[in-house]
Design a protein around this motif. Structure first.
Motif, PDB file in Angstrom:
ATOM      1  N   THR A  64       0.846  -1.222  -0.007  1.00 33.64           N
ATOM      2  CA  THR A  64       0.220   0.070   0.015  1.00 33.64           C
ATOM      3  C   THR A  64       0.876   1.221  -0.097  1.00 33.64           C
ATOM      4  O   THR A  64       0.274   2.236  -0.349  1.00 33.64           O
ATOM      5  CB  THR A  64      -0.725   0.051   1.475  1.00 33.64           C
ATOM      6  N   CYS A  91      -6.197  -9.899   2.931  1.00 38.16           N
ATOM      7  CA  CYS A  91      -5.517  -8.803   2.612  1.00 38.16           C
ATOM      8  C   CYS A  91      -5.473  -8.500   0.915  1.00 38.16           C
ATOM      9  O   CYS A  91      -5.534  -7.410   0.504  1.00 38.16           O
ATOM     10  CB  CYS A  91      -4.088  -8.719   3.027  1.00 38.16           C
ATOM     11  N   ARG A 129      -8.668  -6.978  -0.173  1.00 37.15           N
ATOM     12  CA  ARG A 129      -8.945  -5.662  -0.051  1.00 37.15           C
ATOM     13  C   ARG A 129      -7.922  -4.799  -0.847  1.00 37.15           C
ATOM     14  O   ARG A 129      -8.176  -3.770  -1.066  1.00 37.15           O
ATOM     15  CB  ARG A 129      -8.553  -5.342   1.502  1.00 37.15           C
ATOM     16  N   PRO A 160     -10.785  -2.239  -3.291  1.00 34.66           N
ATOM     17  CA  PRO A 160      -9.978  -1.329  -2.202  1.00 34.66           C
ATOM     18  C   PRO A 160     -11.488  -0.583  -1.508  1.00 34.66           C
ATOM     19  O   PRO A 160     -11.100   0.434  -1.191  1.00 34.66           O
ATOM     20  CB  PRO A 160      -9.147  -0.420  -2.944  1.00 34.66           C
ATOM     21  N   THR A 161     -12.478  -1.234  -1.228  1.00 32.78           N
ATOM     22  CA  THR A 161     -13.662  -0.544  -0.520  1.00 32.78           C
ATOM     23  C   THR A 161     -14.040  -1.599   0.470  1.00 32.78           C
ATOM     24  O   THR A 161     -14.814  -2.513   0.040  1.00 32.78           O
ATOM     25  CB  THR A 161     -14.580  -0.115  -1.171  1.00 32.78           C
ATOM     26  N   PRO A 162     -13.630  -1.480   1.768  1.00 37.14           N
ATOM     27  CA  PRO A 162     -12.536  -0.541   2.297  1.00 37.14           C
ATOM     28  C   PRO A 162     -11.537  -0.874   2.107  1.00 37.14           C
ATOM     29  O   PRO A 162     -10.864  -1.985   1.627  1.00 37.14           O
ATOM     30  CB  PRO A 162     -13.089  -0.690   3.920  1.00 37.14           C
ATOM     31  N   PRO A 163     -10.532   0.279   2.288  1.00 40.77           N
ATOM     32  CA  PRO A 163      -9.207   0.221   1.820  1.00 40.77           C
ATOM     33  C   PRO A 163      -8.307  -1.047   2.811  1.00 40.77           C
ATOM     34  O   PRO A 163      -8.894  -1.012   3.925  1.00 40.77           O
ATOM     35  CB  PRO A 163      -8.575   1.463   2.046  1.00 40.77           C
ATOM     36  N   ALA A 221      -5.284  -1.799   5.190  1.00 40.85           N
ATOM     37  CA  ALA A 221      -4.653  -0.760   6.248  1.00 40.85           C
ATOM     38  C   ALA A 221      -4.000  -1.793   7.122  1.00 40.85           C
ATOM     39  O   ALA A 221      -4.475  -2.853   7.369  1.00 40.85           O
ATOM     40  CB  ALA A 221      -5.405   0.124   6.982  1.00 40.85           C
ATOM     41  N   PHE A 279      -6.218  -2.995   9.692  1.00 42.71           N
ATOM     42  CA  PHE A 279      -6.974  -4.319   9.293  1.00 42.71           C
ATOM     43  C   PHE A 279      -6.124  -5.631   9.446  1.00 42.71           C
ATOM     44  O   PHE A 279      -6.631  -6.785   9.994  1.00 42.71           O
ATOM     45  CB  PHE A 279      -7.403  -4.168   7.948  1.00 42.71           C
TER      46      PHE A 279
END
Length: 134
Positions: free
Chosen positions: A13, A80, A83, A87-90, A92, A95
């Motif tokens: 990311t 991972c 996501r 990417p919704t939710p992103p 992170a 997470f």
């Protein structure tokens, strides 16, 4: 595990390599040669490394023997990747930490045994930068 997963999330990311990984995954869906090369040179070696780390933890009594290391790797890194690609939710680091917490705290089969070693703490030492990826 948390440190390894957070390192992976950081890699994909926050670095240029992460964007390349996403692009390669996307292109590999329609290019059989790229798919084979990506699996052989990146995804399979990283996945094998992650599975081996889980087996090492089991051998040292750090992770319950009843856990399937391959399924555990798929659960953690697969979420991972999901996501990352949707990417919704992103994706992170929080997470990633929550994934490990949920697995360990919510299921008796995934509890840590209480014996620890430096490679399985949040001290940041993992198999390599970015952790298992595949």
């Amino acid at each position: 595990m948390t440190a390894q997963l957070r390192a992976f999330v950081n890699l994909v990311t926050r670095t240029p390599a992460g964007r390349v990984i996403v692009e390669l995954i996307g292109q590999a869906q329609t290019d059989p040669d790229l798919s084979a090369a990506f699996l052989a040179r990146y995804s399979r070696p990283c996945r094998d490394l992650a599975v081996e780390r889980m087996r090492t933890a089991q051998a040292h009594g750090q992770l319950c023997a009843g856990i399937d290391p391959e399924v555990l790797v798929d659960q953690l890194w697969g979420a991972c990747y999901h996501r990352l690609l949707m990417p919704t939710p992103p994706l992170a680091e929080e997470f990633a930490a929550n994934l490990v917490t949920n697995l360990m705290a919510r299921s008796p089969a995934f509890r840590l045994t209480g014996r620890t070693g430096p490679e399985w703490t949040d001290g940041g030492s993992g198999p390599r930068q970015g952790g298992p990826r595949g």
